[in-house]
Design an enzyme around this catalytic site. Structure first.
Site, mmCIF file in Angstrom:
data_model
loop_
_atom_site.group_PDB
_atom_site.id
_atom_site.type_symbol
_atom_site.label_atom_id
_atom_site.label_comp_id
_atom_site.label_asym_id
_atom_site.label_seq_id
_atom_site.Cartn_x
_atom_site.Cartn_y
_atom_site.Cartn_z
ATOM 1 N NE ARG A 40 8.109 3.304 3.776
ATOM 2 C CZ ARG A 40 7.683 2.241 3.101
ATOM 3 N NH1 ARG A 40 6.658 2.314 2.317
ATOM 4 N NH2 ARG A 40 8.318 1.105 3.215
ATOM 5 N NE ARG A 100 3.987 4.011 -2.753
ATOM 6 C CZ ARG A 100 3.778 2.751 -2.466
ATOM 7 N NH1 ARG A 100 3.479 1.903 -3.419
ATOM 8 N NH2 ARG A 100 3.875 2.315 -1.223
ATOM 9 N NE ARG A 105 10.825 7.156 -7.954
ATOM 10 C CZ ARG A 105 10.207 6.060 -7.537
ATOM 11 N NH1 ARG A 105 9.755 5.981 -6.327
ATOM 12 N NH2 ARG A 105 10.073 5.019 -8.332
ATOM 13 C CG ASP A 159 13.619 0.859 0.701
ATOM 14 O OD1 ASP A 159 12.429 1.184 0.790
ATOM 15 O OD2 ASP A 159 14.022 -0.303 0.936
ATOM 16 C CE1 TYR A 196 10.856 -6.803 2.104
ATOM 17 C CE2 TYR A 196 11.867 -5.836 4.054
ATOM 18 C CZ TYR A 196 10.785 -5.965 3.199
ATOM 19 O OH TYR A 196 9.632 -5.266 3.439
HETATM 20 O O1 CP3 Z 1 9.114 9.115 4.053
HETATM 21 C C1 CP3 Z 1 9.805 8.181 4.505
HETATM 22 O O2 CP3 Z 1 9.414 7.538 5.484
HETATM 23 C C2 CP3 Z 1 11.193 7.955 3.927
HETATM 24 C C3 CP3 Z 1 11.332 6.942 2.969
HETATM 25 C C4 CP3 Z 1 11.291 5.455 3.246
HETATM 26 C C5 CP3 Z 1 11.074 4.534 2.192
HETATM 27 N N1 CP3 Z 1 11.271 3.285 2.669
HETATM 28 C C6 CP3 Z 1 10.772 4.926 0.814
HETATM 29 C C7 CP3 Z 1 10.044 3.956 -0.030
HETATM 30 C C8 CP3 Z 1 11.545 4.717 4.395
HETATM 31 C C9 CP3 Z 1 11.802 5.193 5.808
HETATM 32 C C10 CP3 Z 1 11.533 3.340 4.000
HETATM 33 C C11 CP3 Z 1 11.848 2.241 4.926
HETATM 34 C C12 CP3 Z 1 11.401 0.895 4.593
HETATM 35 N N2 CP3 Z 1 11.476 0.240 3.382
HETATM 36 C C13 CP3 Z 1 10.915 -0.030 5.540
HETATM 37 C C14 CP3 Z 1 10.748 0.253 7.007
HETATM 38 C C15 CP3 Z 1 9.561 1.117 7.236
HETATM 39 C C16 CP3 Z 1 8.238 0.394 7.183
HETATM 40 O O3 CP3 Z 1 7.417 0.823 6.382
HETATM 41 O O4 CP3 Z 1 8.046 -0.521 7.966
HETATM 42 C C17 CP3 Z 1 10.636 -1.225 4.879
HETATM 43 C C18 CP3 Z 1 10.068 -2.483 5.504
HETATM 44 C C19 CP3 Z 1 11.013 -1.047 3.527
HETATM 45 C C20 CP3 Z 1 10.946 -2.038 2.413
HETATM 46 C C21 CP3 Z 1 10.050 -1.505 1.352
HETATM 47 N N3 CP3 Z 1 10.462 -0.642 0.361
HETATM 48 C C22 CP3 Z 1 8.645 -1.680 1.204
HETATM 49 C C23 CP3 Z 1 7.800 -2.546 2.106
HETATM 50 C C24 CP3 Z 1 8.243 -0.902 0.102
HETATM 51 C C25 CP3 Z 1 6.842 -0.658 -0.402
HETATM 52 C C26 CP3 Z 1 6.440 -1.591 -1.491
HETATM 53 C C27 CP3 Z 1 5.252 -1.017 -2.228
HETATM 54 O O5 CP3 Z 1 5.489 -0.447 -3.305
HETATM 55 O O6 CP3 Z 1 4.147 -1.099 -1.704
HETATM 56 C C28 CP3 Z 1 9.384 -0.283 -0.412
HETATM 57 C C29 CP3 Z 1 9.443 0.664 -1.530
HETATM 58 C C30 CP3 Z 1 9.451 2.091 -1.107
HETATM 59 N N4 CP3 Z 1 10.271 2.608 -0.158
HETATM 60 C C31 CP3 Z 1 8.655 3.131 -1.638
HETATM 61 C C32 CP3 Z 1 9.032 4.304 -0.977
HETATM 62 C C33 CP3 Z 1 8.526 5.694 -1.211
HETATM 63 C C34 CP3 Z 1 7.626 2.957 -2.745
HETATM 64 C C35 CP3 Z 1 8.347 2.954 -4.035
HETATM 65 C C36 CP3 Z 1 7.733 3.866 -5.029
HETATM 66 O O7 CP3 Z 1 7.329 4.990 -4.690
HETATM 67 O O8 CP3 Z 1 7.717 3.437 -6.207
#
Ligand code: CP3
Length: 365
Positions: A43, A47, A56, A92, A167
């Protein structure tokens, strides 16, 4: 050394300097020595970065994952800022699932939300296999990124079957994964059909990224730690194994990661990855004993330590590096993703510290 003059000699000799396949990151994944211990952050794009929040501001998350220029820019942001040893594709885990026909959204502050959760065999049948055309934006973004990144490797990724299934069955993020486990225990055939289908989707998504030039892949089974080892072995391992085995000849290192998986590390190692990611709960020397000498480890600083005073953080970084020396290869990372409130300057300083402490001639070589 080959004396072949047809051009195969260079291939026989392996990657050349300046090739991401010869980067410190890929070398560590392959348990080869390098100039320093490589570091990147799960990640890292996201953010915690003001430039990410800005770009974004008016684009929904799923939409931003479908625009190649935006994917490329967001993926590059942390590389420019922190000097990390690898980029991870901005996407994602639910992007390929949406491409497979599942109606879902990524809701800010919540995560993926699925419109009609999976409960029946017909629901599973509706999850189509995906092709490159279904995720052409990822193919295009990876190609652009590989050109921009030069010697810096790009990590592709996918969600593993259990985490994706959670999910889809729960309909959104879940604390106890109750419906998912209930499905497993009450209808194993339906469970295996669902996990098998998700393994196909994950494998196809990873192949698209590798074909487009990704230098490594990570299979995220973030929520596998909710399972006992026996249940993991029975319901999950064969499906994660299918994904990783499907990439055995792809020529790139495979990383497998989950949270709270201390008791699962031996089994997760058996899933077939070259590198096992470890959260902050299990010291890396102990993790290495569990995954065995034929695998490198990745991790495992507690993301909350980025909020600690610098001397406390530095001492913990030294401890992680020392314990990582027990492994045949170590990629420094956090034990889970960067938290949104993290000060990005601390991440930049942390990258410099890991490089400084591990530079050849200054400890590990
Ligand atoms: O920098 C990186 O690592 C690349 C981007 C990345 C995202 N999601 C972007 C994202 C990666 C590798 C993921 C994988 C992901 N998504 C996982 C596995 C990694 C982990 O953290 O265990 C999981 C479980 C998800 C599902 C998911 N998507 C979650 C739990 C969330 C966060 C919810 C929140 O807002 O708290 C997302 C949304 C998400 N994926 C965001 C980002 C940057 C936030 C969305 C935003 O910026 O509005």
């Amino acid at each position: 050394m080959s004396t072949d003059t047809t051009g195969t000699a260079a291939r026989d000799e392996g990657p050349r300097p300046g090739d991401p396949a010869d980067s410190p990151f890929v070398r560590a994944c392959r348990r080869k020595p390098g100039p320093h211990t490589p570091v990147w952050f799960m990640r890292q794009a996201g953010r915690s970065l003001p430039e990410y929040r800005k770009i974004r501001a008016n684009v929904a998350m799923l939409e931003s994952c479908r625009r190649p220029e935006l994917i490329t820019e967001i993926t590059l942001q942390p590389v420019r800022r922190h000097g990390v040893d690898a980029a991870i594709l901005f996407s994602d885990i639910v992007v390929p699932v949406a491409a497979a026909g599942v109606a879902l959204d990524i809701v800010p502050g919540t995560g993926p939300v699925v419109t009609d959760p999976v409960t029946t065999a017909a629901d599973v049948e509706r999850i189509r296999p995906i092709t490159r055309d279904d995720v052409h934006y990822v193919d295009e973004a990876v190609r652009m990124l590989v050109g921009e990144l030069g010697a810096t490797p790009l990590i592709g990724f996918a969600g593993a079957p259990f985490t994706l299934a959670s999910y889809l069955v729960e309909g959104g993020p879940s604390r106890n994964h109750t419906k998912t486990k209930a499905l497993m225990y009450s209808d194993p055939d339906l469970w295996h059909a669902l996990a098998g289908r998700l393994a196909e989707v994950a494998l196809a998504f990873l192949k698209v990224q590798i074909d487009a030039g990704a230098s490594a892949v990570q299979l995220f089974d973030s929520w596998a730690g909710a399972l006992s080892e026996a249940d993991y072995r029975r319901y999950v391992l064969p499906h994660s194994q299918a994904v990783l085995a499907g990439l055995a000849d792809a020529g790139v290192p495979r990383i497998h990661f989950g949270v709270g998986t201390g008791e699962l590390l031996t089994a997760m190692g058996e899933a077939g990855a070259d590198v096992v990611g470890v959260d902050w709960r299990t010291p890396l020397d102990i993790a290495t004993r569990r995954v065995g000498p034929q695998r490198a480890v990745q991790g495992n600083l507690d993301p909350c330590l980025l909020f600690a005073p610098w001397p406390v953080l530095e001492a913990e970084v030294r401890r992680v590096l020392a314990q990582g020396r027990a492994a045949p290869g170590h990629i420094f990372n956090l034990g889970h993703g960067v938290l949104p409130e993290t000060d990005p300057d601390v991440l930049t300083r942390l990258v410099a510290l890991v490089h400084e402490l591990t530079a050849r001639g200054n400890g590990r070589s």
